[in-house]
Design a protein around this motif. Sequence first.
Motif, PDB file in Angstrom:
ATOM      1  N   GLU A 183       0.829  -1.201   0.000  1.00 52.19           N
ATOM      2  CA  GLU A 183       0.000   0.000   0.000  1.00 52.19           C
ATOM      3  C   GLU A 183       0.870   1.261   0.000  1.00 52.19           C
ATOM      4  O   GLU A 183       1.922   1.308   0.630  1.00 52.19           O
ATOM      5  N   THR A 184       0.392   2.275  -0.699  1.00 57.68           N
ATOM      6  CA  THR A 184       1.116   3.549  -0.764  1.00 57.68           C
ATOM      7  C   THR A 184       0.357   4.680  -0.080  1.00 57.68           C
ATOM      8  O   THR A 184       0.891   5.779   0.064  1.00 57.68           O
TER       9      THR A 184
ATOM     10  N   GLN B 222       5.324   1.443   6.679  1.00 58.53           N
ATOM     11  CA  GLN B 222       5.380   2.663   5.876  1.00 58.53           C
ATOM     12  C   GLN B 222       4.189   3.583   6.144  1.00 58.53           C
ATOM     13  O   GLN B 222       4.138   4.702   5.629  1.00 58.53           O
TER      14      GLN B 222
END
Length: 418
Positions: A301-302, A313
Amino acid sequence: MTRIAGLMASAFILLGPLSSAHAAMPEAATALFEAKTVAARDSALSTLEAAAPRDPASAYAAGAGEFFTALELLANGLHRHGFESPQSFMLPLMQLPVPSNPNPEPLTYEEFRATLVAFRDRLAKSAATLGSVPADADIGMVIDLTHVGIDLNEDGTIAPDESMAAIIAALSRGGISQGDTAPALTFRFDRADGYWLQGYAEFLMAQADFWLAHDFRTTFDGSFHMLFPRAKLPLQDILVPPPSETGSSIFSSEWRIADFISMVHMINWPVVEPERRKAARQELLEMIRLSREDWKAIRAETDNDREWLPGPQQKGENPLTGLEVGEEQVQAWLATLTMAEDLLEGRALLPHFRITGKGINMKRFFEEPKPFDLVLSITGPGIAPYLESGRILTSEDFDQIQREFGGGGFLTFALWFN
């Protein structure tokens, strides 16, 4: 937050009114999770189930709906017979904060087994529906846990004090009362969280199948009046004191402590459905596979938008657990999954505190089922048939993983991570 609250928070977290950040949600999904009556909820669920084969968003919502209706089936079966939750880790399937029932119906062993079967089968349906959602499905659902619930008292309505947020708050305090409220808990769920909920369905199915694999009638007849004190069980008239003397906690009075000891002593269960004990191992292995898929999707996932289970992250403290996830915890959890899989596949053996040179083959424990005696398993004779030589896990194997979670924090993370 107690371990019980952590588990139930995990069990319930996908249930809420939905809106998609990526695509319009089906109207039936909103109707499902905002329903104030069981009839309205079930009608919306039927619509979603019909659309699920051709629409991933409908399948995702339907799978979540099937999961919480499984919990409702269990809660209703318990409430109908005047269940009093023991809040005990010994009975993980029976920790729902079911309201008191002043007029319970009599309960038989056959009826209790039927409740477990219905619960397990609905979970299996949920797992299958969630499993039908494509891995690359574009899911983004914003969920407020104060807007959804299950009917705990069988009155056909879903009241504010039956919301998921209220139930979680009640579990944290060890009880449920009228008007229970909790701070708004809003998360955005995506495809990764579907793997997570599917994994929890497999986990609960394994528990139900283990019970159902055995004939536990002796335990039921001899101690279940502790859980259902007014359901006309065989020893109620002899061992249950008048209502004014009973308490709501398993350890609130001497009679409950005595019955708890009796229950442990009477867990000597013959195997009656061996295929269910074998199925429990497969369900635990599937839970492990799904947890790996979950973390694979999380780490890809970003975004960082109200994550229920964030990756390293995605910085930010989860408002429910108060925990952050770092790379060390993820690596330790993946190592935990490998250790658990090795045990279930017989590649590693479980140590026993009084036996040296041999360990317990957990694959054989499930695949070659023999009567399950809890006390004799703890003391040694009950696990003798499954002992063999090989690679035995050591305390250092366990300690190394726990250190990455801050020692005592491992169980909290484990309940959250699934």
